[in-house]
Design an enzyme around this catalytic site. Structure first.
Site, PDB file in Angstrom:
ATOM      1  CG  ASN A 135      -2.057   0.848   1.243  1.00 35.86           C
ATOM      2  OD1 ASN A 135      -2.728   0.963   2.266  1.00 35.86           O
ATOM      3  ND2 ASN A 135      -2.384   1.486   0.130  1.00 35.86           N
TER       4      ASN A 135
ATOM      5  CB  CYS B  47      -4.252   5.577   5.892  1.00 35.77           C
ATOM      6  SG  CYS B  47      -3.446   4.397   4.787  1.00 35.77           S
TER       7      CYS B  47
ATOM      8  CG  ASN C 152     -10.850   4.290   7.702  1.00 38.52           C
ATOM      9  OD1 ASN C 152     -10.981   3.408   8.546  1.00 38.52           O
ATOM     10  ND2 ASN C 152      -9.923   4.218   6.780  1.00 38.52           N
TER      11      ASN C 152
ATOM     12  NE  ARG D 215     -13.139   6.661   2.845  1.00 34.87           N
ATOM     13  CZ  ARG D 215     -13.569   7.506   3.775  1.00 34.87           C
ATOM     14  NH1 ARG D 215     -14.753   8.067   3.666  1.00 34.87           N
ATOM     15  NH2 ARG D 215     -12.817   7.782   4.823  1.00 34.87           N
TER      16      ARG D 215
ATOM     17  CB  CYS E  23      -7.032  -1.684   3.227  1.00 35.07           C
ATOM     18  SG  CYS E  23      -7.984  -0.448   4.142  1.00 35.07           S
ATOM     19  N   GLY E  24      -4.654  -1.219   5.817  1.00 34.89           N
ATOM     20  CA  GLY E  24      -4.372  -1.488   7.224  1.00 34.89           C
ATOM     21  C   GLY E  24      -5.606  -1.429   8.095  1.00 34.89           C
ATOM     22  CB  THR E  25      -8.271   1.095   8.636  1.00 36.15           C
ATOM     23  OG1 THR E  25      -8.465   1.406   7.255  1.00 36.15           O
ATOM     24  CG2 THR E  25      -7.425   2.174   9.297  1.00 36.15           C
TER      25      THR E  25
END
Length: 295
Positions: free
Chosen positions: A29, A97, A170, A224, A232-234
């Protein structure tokens, strides 16, 4: 799935020192990183798109700008903390993020902007913390994920799945695939649809998950403002939180495989901790004239 044009020329007075950049990634990422301690150079949406363009610019899933928190109007905490000003590749603002936070921590340390092994970082989702581990990985605290009982669905092509909303600072919609469903075959080149639309008015990150065994899963994600990303860490935290909720517990450790590598998520009474690699791969100087030219 990344934009390929910069929105036109512009006349700007440039401070050359502002355009030293670094390029880094966490499980692939990837991000463009800029240091702007005194908020001398805010970025327009078009400039972010240019920087993230993989042909005309540097290339990345987003831009991470290091600025002292005192310069962020919405920040009410310690003004001396570094603020992670994160922008998606399309120029839109994101609250948080997880991979970016790890890379941001690595960048601050290697740039000499931080000399502590553990420190706080201000974000639009609130204060977070980062710790550089002896094995080279970075461990970040991402607060307490909130799993919702709302009924939502996510659609890719002609297939619709039930999804679970999870807030990690998020928004996420987590889909657990049925055994035998083909994770690799999903077409995530276009944004999935969700219903009801008003549940995520500012968009949502959609994770599609293949559970491999107790405490172990793999996923693909459409972010998004970016498109499909290698990680995607989260999103990995959202998946761990969803799995823990399904198991009837609040805490536990999970190994999550993403296309770009592997991370570990620990759900604890203090909140969620994400541990994984964070690498700065290049540094350079952006030519100011490039930003004034259409791609």
């Amino acid at each position: 799935c990344w934009p390929s044009r910069f929105d036109g020329p512009r006349a700007v007075v440039w401070n050359p020192s502002m355009w030293q950049f670094a390029k880094g990634h966490g499980t692939m990422n990837d991000f463009v990183l800029l240091s702007d301690p005194d908020d001398e150079r805010g970025l327009s949406d078009a400039e972010v798109r240019f920087l993230c363009d993989r042909r005309a610019g540097i290339g990345g899933d987003g831009v991470l700008r290091a600025v002292r928190a005192r310069h962020i109007p919405s920040w009410t905490g310690d003004g001396d903390v570094w603020f992670m000003d994160y922008r998606n590749a399309d120029g839109s603002i994101a609250e948080m993020c997880g991979n970016g936070l790890r890379v941001f921590a690595r960048y601050l340390t290697e740039e000499g902007l931080e000399d502590r092994p553990r420190f706080d970082v201000a974000t639009r989702a609130g204060l977070r913390s980062a710790e550089l581990l002896a094995d080279g990985r970075v461990r970040v605290w991402l607060g307490r994920p909130e799993v919702s009982a709302d009924a939502v669905s996510v659609q890719v092509g002609a297939v619709t799945w039930p999804a679970t909303p999870v807030d990690v600072g998020n928004p996420h919609a987590v889909v657990l695939l049925e055994p035998g469903q083909d994770l690799a075959g999903l077409d995530l080149s276009v944004q999935p649809h969700w219903s009801p639309e008003e549940r995520f008015p500012n968009g949502v990150n959609c994770e599609f998950v293949d559970v491999l065994g107790p405490g172990h899963a793999r996923l693909r994600v459409h972010e998004r403002g970016v498109g499909e990303t290698m990680s995607c860490g989260t999103g990995t935290v959202a998946v761990a939180a969803r799995l823990a909720a399904d198991e009837g517990r609040e805490h536990g450790s999970y190994v999550i495989d993403v296309p770009g590598g592997r991370v570990t998520v620990d759900l604890t009474p203090e909140g969620a901790f994400l541990t994984g690699p964070a690498v700065i791969v290049a540094r350079g100087r952006l030519e100011p004239a490039a930003l004034a030219q259409p791609a």
